[in-house]
Motif scaffolding. Structure first.
Motif, PDB file in Angstrom:
ATOM      1  N   LYS A   3       9.453  -4.470 -15.121  1.00  0.00           N
ATOM      2  CA  LYS A   3       7.952  -3.937 -14.554  1.00  0.00           C
ATOM      3  C   LYS A   3       6.985  -3.430 -15.279  1.00  0.00           C
ATOM      4  CE  LYS A   3       5.802  -3.654  -9.916  1.00  0.00           C
ATOM      5  NZ  LYS A   3       6.681  -2.674  -8.854  1.00  0.00           N
ATOM      6  N   ARG A   5       4.318  -1.093 -15.816  1.00  0.00           N
ATOM      7  CA  ARG A   5       3.978   0.162 -14.851  1.00  0.00           C
ATOM      8  C   ARG A   5       2.279  -0.239 -15.031  1.00  0.00           C
ATOM      9  NH1 ARG A   5       6.015   3.790 -11.973  1.00  0.00           N
ATOM     10  NH2 ARG A   5       6.692   5.631 -12.593  1.00  0.00           N
ATOM     11  N   SER A   6       2.076   0.176 -13.501  1.00  0.00           N
ATOM     12  CA  SER A   6       0.348   0.162 -13.728  1.00  0.00           C
ATOM     13  C   SER A   6      -0.475   1.528 -13.027  1.00  0.00           C
ATOM     14  CB  SER A   6       0.188  -0.478 -12.345  1.00  0.00           C
ATOM     15  OG  SER A   6      -1.773  -0.863 -11.961  1.00  0.00           O
ATOM     16  N   PRO A   7      -1.566   2.406 -13.081  1.00  0.00           N
ATOM     17  CA  PRO A   7      -2.113   3.129 -12.829  1.00  0.00           C
ATOM     18  C   PRO A   7      -2.647   2.871 -10.970  1.00  0.00           C
ATOM     19  CG  PRO A   7      -3.160   1.988 -13.757  1.00  0.00           C
ATOM     20  CD  PRO A   7      -2.310   0.809 -13.995  1.00  0.00           C
ATOM     21  N   VAL A   8      -2.057   1.652 -11.032  1.00  0.00           N
ATOM     22  CA  VAL A   8      -2.836   1.927  -9.536  1.00  0.00           C
ATOM     23  C   VAL A   8      -1.478   1.206  -8.360  1.00  0.00           C
ATOM     24  CG1 VAL A   8      -3.798   0.870  -7.433  1.00  0.00           C
ATOM     25  CG2 VAL A   8      -5.287   1.197  -9.396  1.00  0.00           C
ATOM     26  N   ASP A   9      -0.279   2.622  -7.718  1.00  0.00           N
ATOM     27  CA  ASP A   9       0.215   1.956  -6.395  1.00  0.00           C
ATOM     28  C   ASP A   9      -0.330   1.667  -5.073  1.00  0.00           C
ATOM     29  OD1 ASP A   9       2.256   2.173  -5.380  1.00  0.00           O
ATOM     30  OD2 ASP A   9       2.340   3.877  -4.447  1.00  0.00           O
ATOM     31  N   LEU A  10      -0.107   0.160  -5.145  1.00  0.00           N
ATOM     32  CA  LEU A  10      -0.815  -0.303  -3.851  1.00  0.00           C
ATOM     33  C   LEU A  10      -0.578   0.112  -2.568  1.00  0.00           C
ATOM     34  CD1 LEU A  10      -0.531  -4.317  -4.647  1.00  0.00           C
ATOM     35  CD2 LEU A  10      -2.347  -3.317  -4.865  1.00  0.00           C
ATOM     36  N   ASP A  11       0.654   0.955  -2.633  1.00  0.00           N
ATOM     37  CA  ASP A  11       1.125   1.458  -1.873  1.00  0.00           C
ATOM     38  C   ASP A  11       0.386   2.810  -1.094  1.00  0.00           C
ATOM     39  OD1 ASP A  11       3.044   1.529   0.834  1.00  0.00           O
ATOM     40  OD2 ASP A  11       3.859   3.805  -0.638  1.00  0.00           O
ATOM     41  N   ALA A  12      -0.025   3.159  -1.840  1.00  0.00           N
ATOM     42  CA  ALA A  12      -0.904   4.120  -1.780  1.00  0.00           C
ATOM     43  C   ALA A  12      -2.437   4.429  -1.210  1.00  0.00           C
ATOM     44  CB  ALA A  12      -0.828   5.692  -2.641  1.00  0.00           C
ATOM     45  N   HIS A  17      -2.646  -1.190   3.871  1.00  0.00           N
ATOM     46  CA  HIS A  17      -2.223  -1.159   4.299  1.00  0.00           C
ATOM     47  C   HIS A  17      -3.002  -1.776   5.495  1.00  0.00           C
ATOM     48  CE1 HIS A  17       1.231   0.429   2.577  1.00  0.00           C
ATOM     49  NE2 HIS A  17       0.725   1.067   2.147  1.00  0.00           N
TER      50      HIS A  17
END
Length: 156
Positions: A3, A5-12, A17
């Protein structure tokens, strides 16, 4: 496959949400009210017409935070099902005033326990002591950001 690495964490992201919670809220509402065949938007419109007899469509849209073109279709469906009636305004023949029918009022009474059960299920994962605080914070966010909406609500 590795996978990237993305600079954006959707979970954050709060928006991620909030969108998911909206999907869950609609799913719970539809599960609990399935026997009545009403959507969350139709419920909000019907409850508002019940609470404010003689409300016009534009005011209904502003009250529940919907654009006027979308609310027209919602009212069309409510009227087709015999739950609301459109009446010409005595002061402006172009304006249609909305009233709930006896059938619409009966539906509201019948759907109420199911709708409330959906709301309870939505908040059930939170400890009872945190539910009031969650609702308070939700209202703060909605009120503070109301004017950013495509259809700001007068109620916020």
């Amino acid at each position: 496959m590795k996978k990237a690495r993305s600079p954006v964490d959707l979970d954050a992201l709060p928006g991620f949400h909030i969108r998911r919670l909206q999907q869950i809220a609609v799913a719970l509402f539809l599960q609990e009210t399935e026997a009545h065949g009403i959507t969350p938007v139709q419920y909000a419109a019907l409850q508002t017409v019940h609470d404010t007899p003689g409300l016009d469509q534009r005011s209904l849209a502003r009250t529940i935070g919907f654009d006027t073109s979308t609310i027209a279709g919602v009212v069309d469906r409510l009227e087709a099902r015999g739950w609301v009636r459109r009446n010409a305004s005595p002061t402006d023949r172009r304006v249609r005033l909305l009233t709930i029918t006896d059938e619409g009022a009966a539906l509201l009474g019948a759907v109420l326990p199911d709708m409330l059960r959906a709301q309870t299920r939505m908040l059930a994962p939170l400890p009872a002591a945190e539910r009031t605080e969650f609702m308070r914070m939700l209202r703060v966010l909605v009120t503070a950001n109301n004017e950013l909406s495509r259809a700001p609500s007068d109620a916020a």
